[in-house]
Scaffold this motif. Sequence first.
Motif, mmCIF file in Angstrom:
data_model
loop_
_atom_site.group_PDB
_atom_site.id
_atom_site.type_symbol
_atom_site.label_atom_id
_atom_site.label_comp_id
_atom_site.label_asym_id
_atom_site.label_seq_id
_atom_site.Cartn_x
_atom_site.Cartn_y
_atom_site.Cartn_z
ATOM 1 N N ALA A 365 0.828 -1.203 0.000
ATOM 2 C CA ALA A 365 0.000 0.000 0.000
ATOM 3 C C ALA A 365 0.864 1.256 0.000
ATOM 4 O O ALA A 365 0.506 2.273 -0.616
ATOM 5 C CB ALA A 365 -0.928 -0.003 1.210
ATOM 6 N N ALA A 366 2.022 1.188 0.652
ATOM 7 C CA ALA A 366 2.944 2.327 0.627
ATOM 8 C C ALA A 366 3.492 2.531 -0.785
ATOM 9 O O ALA A 366 3.608 3.666 -1.267
ATOM 10 C CB ALA A 366 4.073 2.099 1.620
ATOM 11 N N SER A 367 3.797 1.444 -1.452
ATOM 12 C CA SER A 367 4.282 1.541 -2.840
ATOM 13 C C SER A 367 3.218 2.120 -3.759
ATOM 14 O O SER A 367 3.533 2.787 -4.751
ATOM 15 C CB SER A 367 4.709 0.155 -3.348
ATOM 16 O OG SER A 367 5.782 -0.356 -2.591
ATOM 17 N N ASP A 368 1.951 1.892 -3.418
ATOM 18 C CA ASP A 368 0.839 2.424 -4.206
ATOM 19 C C ASP A 368 0.486 3.861 -3.827
ATOM 20 O O ASP A 368 -0.474 4.423 -4.367
ATOM 21 C CB ASP A 368 -0.405 1.555 -4.020
ATOM 22 C CG ASP A 368 -0.244 0.159 -4.618
ATOM 23 O OD1 ASP A 368 0.631 -0.012 -5.499
ATOM 24 O OD2 ASP A 368 -0.978 -0.756 -4.195
ATOM 25 N N GLY A 369 1.223 4.430 -2.891
ATOM 26 C CA GLY A 369 0.983 5.818 -2.500
ATOM 27 C C GLY A 369 -0.166 6.012 -1.540
ATOM 28 O O GLY A 369 -0.661 7.135 -1.374
ATOM 29 N N LEU A 370 -0.595 4.934 -0.854
ATOM 30 C CA LEU A 370 -1.740 5.016 0.050
ATOM 31 C C LEU A 370 -1.332 5.151 1.508
ATOM 32 O O LEU A 370 -2.123 5.612 2.333
ATOM 33 C CB LEU A 370 -2.621 3.776 -0.110
ATOM 34 C CG LEU A 370 -3.178 3.527 -1.510
ATOM 35 C CD1 LEU A 370 -3.907 2.191 -1.567
ATOM 36 C CD2 LEU A 370 -4.100 4.671 -1.928
ATOM 37 N N THR A 381 -1.853 8.418 3.561
ATOM 38 C CA THR A 381 -1.499 9.597 2.777
ATOM 39 C C THR A 381 -2.777 10.355 2.421
ATOM 40 O O THR A 381 -3.890 9.904 2.711
ATOM 41 C CB THR A 381 -0.787 9.185 1.484
ATOM 42 O OG1 THR A 381 -1.710 8.397 0.702
ATOM 43 C CG2 THR A 381 0.468 8.381 1.769
ATOM 44 N N ASP A 382 -2.627 11.510 1.778
ATOM 45 C CA ASP A 382 -3.813 12.237 1.331
ATOM 46 C C ASP A 382 -4.662 11.361 0.417
ATOM 47 O O ASP A 382 -5.901 11.321 0.546
ATOM 48 C CB ASP A 382 -3.404 13.518 0.595
ATOM 49 C CG ASP A 382 -2.810 14.552 1.540
ATOM 50 O OD1 ASP A 382 -2.937 14.378 2.770
ATOM 51 O OD2 ASP A 382 -2.226 15.535 1.043
ATOM 52 N N ARG A 383 -4.014 10.655 -0.500
ATOM 53 C CA ARG A 383 -4.760 9.760 -1.393
ATOM 54 C C ARG A 383 -5.330 8.586 -0.605
ATOM 55 O O ARG A 383 -6.442 8.128 -0.866
ATOM 56 C CB ARG A 383 -3.844 9.252 -2.515
ATOM 57 C CG ARG A 383 -4.535 8.304 -3.487
ATOM 58 C CD ARG A 383 -3.716 8.068 -4.737
ATOM 59 N NE ARG A 383 -4.329 7.052 -5.576
ATOM 60 C CZ ARG A 383 -3.945 5.780 -5.609
ATOM 61 N NH1 ARG A 383 -2.913 5.391 -4.862
ATOM 62 N NH2 ARG A 383 -4.548 4.912 -6.387
ATOM 63 N N GLY A 384 -4.593 8.123 0.372
ATOM 64 C CA GLY A 384 -5.054 7.007 1.180
ATOM 65 C C GLY A 384 -6.310 7.323 1.970
ATOM 66 O O GLY A 384 -7.160 6.447 2.189
ATOM 67 N N ARG A 385 -6.440 8.587 2.398
ATOM 68 C CA ARG A 385 -7.654 8.966 3.125
ATOM 69 C C ARG A 385 -8.890 8.815 2.255
ATOM 70 O O ARG A 385 -9.973 8.486 2.751
ATOM 71 C CB ARG A 385 -7.538 10.408 3.617
ATOM 72 C CG ARG A 385 -6.781 10.540 4.922
ATOM 73 C CD ARG A 385 -6.934 11.938 5.467
ATOM 74 N NE ARG A 385 -6.004 12.870 4.879
ATOM 75 C CZ ARG A 385 -6.123 14.194 4.935
ATOM 76 N NH1 ARG A 385 -7.189 14.729 5.520
ATOM 77 N NH2 ARG A 385 -5.227 14.980 4.389
#
Length: 397
Positions: A365-370, A381-385
């Motif tokens: 999920a970190a690799s996906d920017g979440l 992250t902002d996108r993860g929210r």
Amino acid sequence: MTCREGPPHALIGREGVPHGTLDDVFGVYIHVPFCATRCGYCDFNTYTAGELGSAASPASWLEGLKRELDLGVRRIGARPAETVFVGGGTPSLLGADGLTDVLDAVRGSFGLAPGAEVTTESNPESTSPEFFAGIREAGYTRVSLGMQSAARHVLRVLDRVHTPGRPVAAAKEARAAGFEHVNLDIIYGTPGERVEDLQDSLDAVLSAGVDHVSAYSLIVEDGTAMARRVRRGELPMPDEDVLAQYYELIDAKLSAAGLSWYEVSNWAASEDARCRHNLGYWRGGDWWGAGPGAHSHVGGVRWWNVKHPAKYASLLAAGESPEDGREVLTEDDRYLERIMLELRLAEGLPLDALSGEGLRESSAAASDGLLDLRDGRAVLTDRGRLLADAVVRRLAA
């Protein structure tokens, strides 16, 4: 945001509360089931006077509440409440005197810890300077006001009866009465709400000088009048892309004004302005929920009360428990709920709370920017929210 709550032995359940699992921080939630009118989107356990008739009243509810709180003390002891949250329904319909009686009932049973946070929800239309002065004198420290929107046509779709300017005026009255901590709730994504409507609502919120804002996307709940309107084609379902756009707008506007997110749907001007009661929920704490339909959680046991105010009051008057159901949380339940709740916080979830598979998914999920993985924690992250529910499902798989 709020949670939901014979023989005394039945109050917690025949298994009782597991020994050695009670947390130091303890909250009390009080559910007030009365509303002047029913909003079309609301699926909370609430009743108008016309729906209740003579079956129940604020007086019978209060007597039941006192009995339930006393039963609670007999089950788990007089644990002073660090936080109290009076929700509903519309607690302000009780007036300052009624809310004083509610808080006195908590003091006379569990008791209040020094420096306790005491919150009540209020409908702006059932408040006044005298109301705020009265509850401040009674010991309330925080007020949460339902605003929803500053746009008249949006309020109509939601079946809200307050005038658009009243929430801001009420917030200012609360501040003038000595409340340092005041929250305004907004709902975004209502059918027909435009970007400029949301901008106007946020401008109104910021003009009120509050130190806390809760913003929730509209959810069309089954069984509500709004759900029936959507099913008939009178209203469209909220659009997920629009909801994401509006959330980003809200976050940017509030952040620029000095209110930082500390939970996905909540922003505060400082650490002191955060809602300690709700943080107790999100951190897996213990609370006693009193009132019709209220839910409780103590020591890994969760239970909930009967919903109707008349049945609630009559059971307690007969010396019986108002409990309607219960469950003992398994280790898997606790694992899932910890991820689901703590990941919503800006402080994130400790990585050591995750299983091996959860750790692998957190890296993905970190690799996906979440997620941001830092200092031993997983933080959205902002996108993860925007995709928080999906991230939870990945980590809990």
